[in-house]
Design a protein around this motif. Structure first.
Motif, PDB file in Angstrom:
ATOM      1  N   THR A 425      -9.937  -3.129  31.944  1.00 15.34           N
ATOM      2  CA  THR A 425      -8.959  -4.227  31.905  1.00 15.34           C
ATOM      3  C   THR A 425      -8.097  -4.178  30.639  1.00 15.34           C
ATOM      4  O   THR A 425      -7.317  -5.085  30.382  1.00 15.34           O
ATOM      5  N   GLY A 426      -8.270  -3.138  29.842  1.00 16.42           N
ATOM      6  CA  GLY A 426      -7.386  -2.930  28.688  1.00 16.42           C
ATOM      7  C   GLY A 426      -7.792  -3.632  27.406  1.00 16.42           C
ATOM      8  O   GLY A 426      -6.964  -3.800  26.504  1.00 16.42           O
ATOM      9  N   VAL A 427      -9.059  -4.011  27.296  1.00 18.01           N
ATOM     10  CA  VAL A 427      -9.522  -4.682  26.065  1.00 18.01           C
ATOM     11  C   VAL A 427      -9.446  -3.719  24.883  1.00 18.01           C
ATOM     12  O   VAL A 427      -9.831  -2.553  24.988  1.00 18.01           O
ATOM     13  N   ARG A 428      -8.929  -4.225  23.755  1.00 12.59           N
ATOM     14  CA  ARG A 428      -8.820  -3.382  22.547  1.00 12.59           C
ATOM     15  C   ARG A 428      -9.523  -3.997  21.340  1.00 12.59           C
ATOM     16  O   ARG A 428      -9.660  -3.355  20.311  1.00 12.59           O
ATOM     17  N   ARG A 429      -9.922  -5.260  21.470  1.00 13.36           N
ATOM     18  CA  ARG A 429     -10.494  -5.943  20.308  1.00 13.36           C
ATOM     19  C   ARG A 429     -11.427  -7.053  20.785  1.00 13.36           C
ATOM     20  O   ARG A 429     -11.205  -7.659  21.831  1.00 13.36           O
ATOM     21  N   ILE A 430     -12.496  -7.309  20.014  1.00  9.85           N
ATOM     22  CA  ILE A 430     -13.424  -8.414  20.298  1.00  9.85           C
ATOM     23  C   ILE A 430     -13.215  -9.508  19.254  1.00  9.85           C
ATOM     24  O   ILE A 430     -13.192  -9.229  18.055  1.00  9.85           O
ATOM     25  N   LEU A 431     -13.033 -10.746  19.729  1.00  7.11           N
ATOM     26  CA  LEU A 431     -12.979 -11.889  18.818  1.00  7.11           C
ATOM     27  C   LEU A 431     -14.350 -12.552  18.832  1.00  7.11           C
ATOM     28  O   LEU A 431     -14.784 -13.074  19.863  1.00  7.11           O
ATOM     29  N   GLY A 432     -15.060 -12.483  17.715  1.00 10.78           N
ATOM     30  CA  GLY A 432     -16.419 -13.024  17.630  1.00 10.78           C
ATOM     31  C   GLY A 432     -16.411 -14.446  17.109  1.00 10.78           C
ATOM     32  O   GLY A 432     -15.747 -14.748  16.118  1.00 10.78           O
ATOM     33  N   SER A 433     -17.136 -15.334  17.797  1.00 12.95           N
ATOM     34  CA  SER A 433     -17.195 -16.732  17.362  1.00 12.95           C
ATOM     35  C   SER A 433     -18.552 -17.331  17.719  1.00 12.95           C
ATOM     36  O   SER A 433     -19.354 -16.713  18.413  1.00 12.95           O
ATOM     37  N   GLY A 434     -18.781 -18.538  17.249  1.00 11.88           N
ATOM     38  CA  GLY A 434     -20.019 -19.249  17.573  1.00 11.88           C
ATOM     39  C   GLY A 434     -20.977 -19.313  16.397  1.00 11.88           C
ATOM     40  O   GLY A 434     -21.021 -18.416  15.545  1.00 11.88           O
ATOM     41  N   SER A 435     -21.770 -20.386  16.368  1.00 15.01           N
ATOM     42  CA  SER A 435     -22.654 -20.661  15.222  1.00 15.01           C
ATOM     43  C   SER A 435     -23.707 -19.578  15.010  1.00 15.01           C
ATOM     44  O   SER A 435     -23.992 -19.200  13.871  1.00 15.01           O
ATOM     45  N   ALA A 436     -24.299 -19.057  16.096  1.00 22.29           N
ATOM     46  CA  ALA A 436     -25.357 -18.044  15.944  1.00 22.29           C
ATOM     47  C   ALA A 436     -24.802 -16.757  15.342  1.00 22.29           C
ATOM     48  O   ALA A 436     -25.435 -16.121  14.498  1.00 22.29           O
ATOM     49  N   LEU A 437     -23.604 -16.381  15.765  1.00 24.53           N
ATOM     50  CA  LEU A 437     -22.966 -15.163  15.251  1.00 24.53           C
ATOM     51  C   LEU A 437     -22.565 -15.350  13.788  1.00 24.53           C
ATOM     52  O   LEU A 437     -22.705 -14.437  12.971  1.00 24.53           O
ATOM     53  N   ALA A 438     -22.103 -16.552  13.451  1.00 23.68           N
ATOM     54  CA  ALA A 438     -21.641 -16.827  12.082  1.00 23.68           C
ATOM     55  C   ALA A 438     -22.781 -16.737  11.065  1.00 23.68           C
ATOM     56  O   ALA A 438     -22.588 -16.248   9.956  1.00 23.68           O
ATOM     57  N   ARG A 439     -23.993 -17.165  11.463  1.00 27.70           N
ATOM     58  CA  ARG A 439     -25.077 -17.244  10.464  1.00 27.70           C
ATOM     59  C   ARG A 439     -26.037 -16.059  10.514  1.00 27.70           C
ATOM     60  O   ARG A 439     -26.991 -16.019   9.750  1.00 27.70           O
ATOM     61  N   ASN A 440     -25.805 -15.093  11.414  1.00 32.70           N
ATOM     62  CA  ASN A 440     -26.782 -14.027  11.619  1.00 32.70           C
ATOM     63  C   ASN A 440     -26.128 -12.640  11.512  1.00 32.70           C
ATOM     64  O   ASN A 440     -25.491 -12.167  12.454  1.00 32.70           O
TER      65      ASN A 440
END
Length: 475
Positions: A425-440
């Motif tokens: 589908t042409g994805v080139r980048r991941i935008l990471g978010s969320g509390s678990a990702l932020a603190r780990n």
């Protein structure tokens, strides 16, 4: 993305975005700036609205609408008056799937709150939320088959109406209007004689065909469903009406957008390019991509598919892998370690355990352990629970286990919407978010190891901001 402001028309001076969430209400004021929109002020309040269900007992999950509106009023009262007086547009999102009933001519009463007028619910039912469990698999299988691309589930508005129809028909006779909680707020603000609902929320209720934007009226009528309760449906991003009075000092006549889905608004707040995928890991976890323009979901749902298609804006769709296993898995693991420690006669607080297990995992770059972390099951395979395989003597340390657990959470999500799919589908980048990702940091390392794309963190995912942005961009 929604279309830009019509040529020659200035962007609204100030836009209010509201999100009526499962546990809290949030309001954000956006103002136009050279680099786009900026959040001038924001405020959130816990609703503390959960209440027992008279009809459904322990399976029911209901909320007191008066408490939700009280939290909304507290939020708006905390925002600066001079900015509220400049609001020209209001965007509202909220928890999808749920349903609230009211009497059209007695939905609320308006009272003076010192800084303008405010409304309080009058003849309004409890909100039956998306978490409601009253519709058992047996009950759902007894209902007519919907003509929709989304599988019907307990907690969906139309399923709840069927439940009342069969178990407590007198309940429905007390009301002549229904909608999501955010549809209710829009109807009250604009004094709509018939509730108006966006395609996003209609699809979340079930028995709605997203292709032709219509309810399955024939199917519903044949089974005795009270179709007069179904709202009219409009496009997300359109205007539902204007405020009928100066609500908390917001000028009378401010434009109010049709209520939107909280999930779509959260994505809208951070997804700027079609080539971005949004990875959110908080309590649960989601991986979302934009489908190409012109994409249409299948006519009928595939219950075994891990991907759901949500109506987005301008006829576009989002493909979503929504896992029930995210930060809650790590929280359960920490709780387990705490309980074991206590059973051994020691006391260690959970925040201390969390910090130490992450530190131990950072010291272990690899682990041969394989953890399938689905302790909460998944919607498409509810019977498949968690497992640990490939256990070797060399990989039994806390660091090895935590590393393998973090990897398992990301791999599970990736198995639901594979990398190959993202590439196609042409994805080139991941935008990471969320509390678990932020603190780990371990979780972030595993995301970067598993996805062959650059990962960008810190993009705020905020449904209230997204709802305001939609109003900024709407025609």
């Amino acid at each position: 993305m929604a279309g830009n402001e019509a040529a020659g028309r200035p962007a609204p001076a100030c836009v209010l975005g509201i999100d009526l969430g499962t546990t809290s209400v949030k309001a954000a004021l956006l103002v136009g700036a050279e680099q786009g929109q900026v959040v001038a002020e924001s405020c959130s309040r816990e609703t503390q609205a959960h209440t027992s269900s008279l009809e459904a007992g322990p399976q029911g999950m209901e909320q007191n609408v008066r408490r939700i509106i009280r939290a909304l009023n507290e939020c708006l009262a905390a925002l600066p008056q001079q900015q509220l007086q400049r609001v020209s547009h209001i965007g509202i999102s909220g928890q999808m799937h749920g349903i609230v009933f009211w009497k059209k001519d007695k939905g609320c009463k308006w009272t003076d709150c010192g800084t303008g007028l405010t409304f309080e619910p009058e003849e309004v039912s409890h909100l039956v939320t998306w978490q409601d469990g009253r519709c058992s698999p047996t009950f759902l299988s007894s209902l007519p088959l919907p003509q929709s691309h989304i599988s019907l589930a307990t907690g969906f508005g139309c399923a709840t109406v069927y439940w009342y129809l069969k178990k407590s028909p007198d309940f429905l006779k007390s009301y002549d209007a229904a909608g999501t909680i955010h549809d209710y707020v829009v109807a009250m603000l604009c004094d709509l004689k018939k509730p108006l609902m966006s395609v996003q929320n209609a699809a979340s209720w079930g028995y709605f065909n997203s292709r032709n934007k219509s309810w399955n009226t024939d199917i519903l009528t044949k089974s005795g469903f009270p179709v007069h309760l179904l709202p009219e449906v409009g496009d997300p991003g359109s205007i539902a009406g204007r405020t009928i009075c100066a609500w908390h000092g917001i000028p009378k006549g401010a434009k109010v957008g049709i209520a939107l889905g909280d999930f779509q608004c959260s994505v809208y707040s951070c997804l700027t390019e079609r080539t971005d995928a949004v990875l959110n890991i908080s309590t649960s976890a989601q991986l979302t991509i934009s489908m190409p323009p012109g994409f249409q979901p299948p006519e009928t749902p595939d219950p075994s598919s891990a991907v759901t298609y949500f109506p987005y804006f301008n006829g576009d769709y989002l493909a979503v892998a929504a896992s029930l296993n995210g930060g809650n898995v790590l929280a359960t693991f920490v709780d387990m370690v705490a309980r074991w420690t206590e059973e051994l006669g020691l006391q260690v607080r959970e925040p201390v355990i969390y910090t130490k297990i992450i530190k131990a995992a950072l010291a272990q770059n690899d682990s041969k352990l394989s953890v399938h972390p689905t302790i909460f099951g998944e919607r498409h395979i509810p019977e498949q629970l968690a497992s640990v395989t490939n256990i070797a003597v060399s990989d039994l340390s806390l660091g090895h286990v935590t590393r393998a657990l973090c990897r398992g959470i990301v791999e599970n999500l990736c198995s639901m919407l594979p990398v190959q799919c993202l590439m196609e589908t042409g994805v080139r980048r991941i935008l990471g978010s969320g509390s678990a990702l932020a603190r780990n940091e371990v979780l972030r390392q595993e995301v970067e190891r598993i996805f062959p794309f650059p990962v960008v963190y810190g993009k705020d995912v905020d449904a209230a901001v997204g709802a305001a942005m939609v109003m900024f961009h709407s025609k």
